[in-house]
Design an enzyme around this catalytic site. Structure first.
Site, short mmCIF file in Angstrom:
data_model
loop_
_atom_site.label_atom_id
_atom_site.label_comp_id
_atom_site.label_asym_id
_atom_site.label_seq_id
_atom_site.Cartn_x
_atom_site.Cartn_y
_atom_site.Cartn_z
N CYS A 135 66.56 11.02 -33.27
CA CYS A 135 65.90 12.33 -33.27
C CYS A 135 65.40 12.69 -34.66
O CYS A 135 66.17 13.14 -35.52
CB CYS A 135 66.87 13.38 -32.75
SG CYS A 135 66.21 15.05 -32.86
N CYS A 138 65.88 16.30 -35.66
CA CYS A 138 67.25 16.69 -36.04
C CYS A 138 67.60 16.16 -37.43
O CYS A 138 68.25 16.84 -38.21
CB CYS A 138 68.28 16.11 -35.06
SG CYS A 138 67.82 16.20 -33.35
N ASP A 139 67.21 14.92 -37.73
CA ASP A 139 67.77 14.24 -38.90
C ASP A 139 66.75 13.89 -39.99
O ASP A 139 67.14 13.42 -41.05
CB ASP A 139 68.47 12.95 -38.45
CG ASP A 139 69.59 13.24 -37.45
OD1 ASP A 139 70.24 14.28 -37.62
OD2 ASP A 139 69.79 12.46 -36.51
#
Ligand code: NDP
Length: 316
Positions: A135, A138-139
């Site tokens: 993701c 997200c990261d």
């Protein structure tokens, strides 16, 4: 709060919330089990440009928040628990949550969606979260000014690669072929981006890493196999994003609800009905072809109408 509802919707993506909107507007007592990822996959994406009604696009998390509020407005309730087991052999149907609570419902709509697929290469479990991610939204931020890799040749990989150029100094797309499944527009956007290059006919055979004296693991490289020549080479890498598609979240229905060989729930033609009367399916858990937010929402509407008609028929 009652543990019984007329309609239980398992899953809270566009399919689940649209189903809840329709069933609650039909004055059916409706509950949405929000599951592991409340709001579903769109909550970990950025801008949605292809959901009709938003001329300038909308952020994924915002869209899901609006959908949730819209169905709550008509009385649908959200329960922030994960359904871990179902019993469809009795009526009302029974659902057990991760908190060990047993819920019952007259009709069930499965809208459990799909999750990111992983490669299964050696070292993947070990370094997941320590350099490997599925993701970018997200990261991505953790890899500021670094050279990162994205695996895949579809729209997910193209989207992740484009997004990562906001933070990273360079993004290399590793793809196992030299042709792409991605849509032309997204591929062209990537090809025009100076920060992105390609490593084609290549696949990750092994993730290489180390454990620091503090006990923390760290990805340091990739063992790449050339899919044309079979040749192996090791390259340094500290960040890899896997964007190779998704698998339906249907494990809890195994042996209960009919699925195809890839785990997608089988529904009757032009209907959301499953092999169990009173249990309906919609969204990415059931659709292996289109897998779009808008088609998921549309199929959620279909499942709600099917459930409503089925419940009505039980009482007539
Ligand atoms: P796709 O199935 O389209 O693509 C998956 C890619 O990953 C393929 O290139 C495939 O390679 C590769 N792949 C699969 N398994 C492996 C493996 N084990 N090892 C190496 N490579 C692998 O999935 P996507 O998630 O990209 O897209 C799914 C759907 O969602 C599409 O309809 C897409 O258009 C849509 N989508 C739309 C977006 C948007 O409009 N913003 C964003 C993201 C997705 P190969 O080609 O060789 O099979």
């Amino acid at each position: 709060m009652s543990t019984h509802s007329q309609v239980a919707i398992i899953g809270s993506g566009p399919a689940g919330f649209t189903a809840a909107l329709y069933t609650s507007r039909a004055r059916l007592d409706s509950v949405v089990f929000e599951g592991l990822q409340p709001g579903g996959q769109l909550t970990i994406t950025t801008e949605i440009e292809n959901f009709p009604g938003f001329e300038h696009g909308i952020m994924g998390p915002e869209l899901m928040d609006v959908m949730r509020k819209q169905c709550h407005r008509f009385g649908a309730r959200s329960i922030y628990e994960i359904i871990t087991a179902v019993d469809f052999t009795q009526k009302p149907f029974a659902l057990t949550s991760d908190r060990g609570i047993r819920y019952t419902a007259d009709a069930v709509i499965i809208a459990t969606g799909a999750s990111a697929k992983l490669l299964g290469a050696k070292g993947e479990n070990e370094y997941m979260g320590y350099g490997i991610s599925a993701c970018a939204t997200c990261d991505g931020f953790f890899f500021r000014n670094q050279h990162v890799y994205v695996v895949g040749g579809g729209d997910t990989a193209m989207e992740e690669a484009s997004y990562l150029t906001r933070f990273c100094s360079k993004v290399t797309i590793i793809h196992r072929r030299n042709e792409f499944r991605a849509s032309k527009i997204m591929l062209e956007r990537v090809q025009r981006n100076e920060k992105i290059d390609f490593m084609l006919n290549s696949t990750i055979d092994e993730y290489l890493g180390e454990t620091l004296p503090t006990g923390v693991k760290r990805l340091t490289g990739l063992r790449i196999r050339n899919t044309a020549s079979g040749e192996m080479s090791d390259i340094p890498a500290e960040g890899v994003f896997i964007g190779i598609g998704h698998k339906p979240n249907t494990d809890i229905f195994k042996g209960i609800i009919d699925t195809d060989e890839n785990g997608y729930i089988v529904t009757e033609p032009r209907s959301s009905a499953t092999n169990i009367a009173g249990v309906f399916a919609c969204g990415d858990a059931q659709d292996s072809v289109y897998r779009q937010a808008i088609t998921a929402a549309g199929s959620g509407c279909m499942a709600a109408i099917d459930a409503e008609r089925w419940l009505e028929a039980q009482h007539s």
